[in-house]
Design an enzyme around this catalytic site. Structure first.
Site, PDB file in Angstrom:
ATOM      1  N   GLY A   1       0.749  -1.321   0.008  1.00 24.68           N
ATOM      2  CA  GLY A   1      -0.032   0.010   0.134  1.00 24.68           C
ATOM      3  C   GLY A   1       0.694   1.324  -0.100  1.00 24.68           C
ATOM      4  O   GLY A   1       0.340   2.218   0.521  1.00 24.68           O
TER       5      GLY A   1
ATOM      6  N   LEU B   1      -9.884  -7.327 -13.727  1.00 23.02           N
ATOM      7  CA  LEU B   1     -11.499  -7.389 -13.370  1.00 23.02           C
ATOM      8  C   LEU B   1     -12.098  -7.314 -14.978  1.00 23.02           C
ATOM      9  O   LEU B   1     -11.196  -6.892 -15.733  1.00 23.02           O
ATOM     10  CB  LEU B   1     -11.959  -5.841 -12.729  1.00 23.02           C
TER      11      LEU B   1
ATOM     12  N   HIS C   1       0.538   1.409 -13.257  1.00 19.27           N
ATOM     13  CA  HIS C   1       1.397   0.263 -13.658  1.00 19.27           C
ATOM     14  C   HIS C   1       2.701   0.766 -13.626  1.00 19.27           C
ATOM     15  O   HIS C   1       3.133   1.843 -13.988  1.00 19.27           O
ATOM     16  CB  HIS C   1       0.950  -0.233 -15.125  1.00 19.27           C
TER      17      HIS C   1
ATOM     18  N   GLU D   1     -11.544  -3.175 -20.181  1.00 15.54           N
ATOM     19  CA  GLU D   1     -11.495  -4.647 -20.236  1.00 15.54           C
ATOM     20  C   GLU D   1     -10.333  -5.472 -20.800  1.00 15.54           C
ATOM     21  O   GLU D   1     -10.206  -6.549 -20.608  1.00 15.54           O
ATOM     22  CB  GLU D   1     -12.788  -5.493 -21.031  1.00 15.54           C
TER      23      GLU D   1
ATOM     24  N   ASP E   1      -4.180  -3.436 -18.731  1.00 17.85           N
ATOM     25  CA  ASP E   1      -3.367  -2.528 -19.090  1.00 17.85           C
ATOM     26  C   ASP E   1      -3.415  -1.754 -20.381  1.00 17.85           C
ATOM     27  O   ASP E   1      -2.575  -1.247 -20.753  1.00 17.85           O
ATOM     28  CB  ASP E   1      -1.709  -3.024 -18.737  1.00 17.85           C
TER      29      ASP E   1
ATOM     30  N   ALA F   1       8.409   8.059  -9.789  1.00 15.17           N
ATOM     31  CA  ALA F   1       7.453   8.077 -10.718  1.00 15.17           C
ATOM     32  C   ALA F   1       6.033   7.947 -10.132  1.00 15.17           C
ATOM     33  O   ALA F   1       5.032   8.656  -9.991  1.00 15.17           O
ATOM     34  CB  ALA F   1       7.511   7.305 -11.973  1.00 15.17           C
TER      35      ALA F   1
END
Ligand code: GAR
Length: 199
Positions: A15, A94, A110, A148, A151, A180
């Site tokens: 986290g 997901l 990402h 969908e 990435d 970043a």
């Protein structure tokens, strides 16, 4: 008073990106949104402790114990009145059912410059290992909307980070986070919250 966008953060691990969002809210970098819910798909994730320390409501939803995992996530997010969902180290893909329910409302961070080293199977340290194996000299992080395609959604922000001689996946991960991820994730969240609240 102007309404703030209600932000839910989905996590699986340490986290640190959640912490960057909490800190950005405190410092005013995020001013058009408020983190109102943190959901983990891993019991005992340290991210849950970070949320609790900041007084943010938490939920844990374990995929293998939840017959309709995505349905339960949608239910919790709707009960919370969520406007913006942030995937911050959330290690579960997901489906379109979920992503189309919150179109242009889900952001993901990402740890590479998409379209390099991304898609199914590229997560966490594996991404940095792949960048080192390929021998690229520059990598970075990307924040994008989630659709969908893993990435594959529209890019919101990117930031490049140099690879140093002798880097390991761990040293590279740390530099990409510090230089970043922890910078562009809060800025992107604020940008989207501002657009939503200003209509
Ligand atoms: C971060 O580096 C994030 O970009 C990455 O996992 C790490 C989570 O760290 N996410 C992915 O690889 C998603 N494909 P954190 O729990 O400390 O924020």
């Amino acid at each position: 008073m102007v309404r703030k966008a209600r932000i839910a953060v989905l996590v699986s691990g340490g986290g640190t990106n959640l912490q960057a969002l909490i800190d950005a809210q405190k410092s005013g970098i995020i001013s058009n949104g408020e983190i109102t819910l943190v959901i983990s798909n891993k019991a005992g994730a340290y991210a849950l402790e970070r949320a609790a320390n900041a007084g943010i409501k938490t939920e844990t939803v374990i995929k293998k114990d939840t017959p309709d995992f995505e349905g339960r996530l949608i239910e919790l997010l709707e009960e919370n009145g969520t406007d913006v969902i942030v995937l911050a180290g959330f290690m579960s893909i997901l489906s379109e059912r979920f992503t189309s329910h919150f179109e242009k409302r889900i952001l993901n961070v990402h740890p590479s410059l998409i379209p390099s080293f991304c898609g199914e199977g590229f997560y966490g340290l594996r991404v940095h290992q792949a960048a080192l194996d390929y021998g690229v000299k520059v990598t970075g992080a990307t924040v994008h909307f989630v659709n969908e395609i893993p990435d594959g959604g529209q890019i919101i922000m990117q930031k490049a980070v140099e690879i140093q001689p002798g880097d390991t996946p761990e040293t590279l991960q740390k530099r990409v986070m510090e230089q970043a991820e922890w910078i562009i994730l809060p800025l992107s969240v604020e940008k989207v919250c501002k657009e939503i609240t200003e209509g």
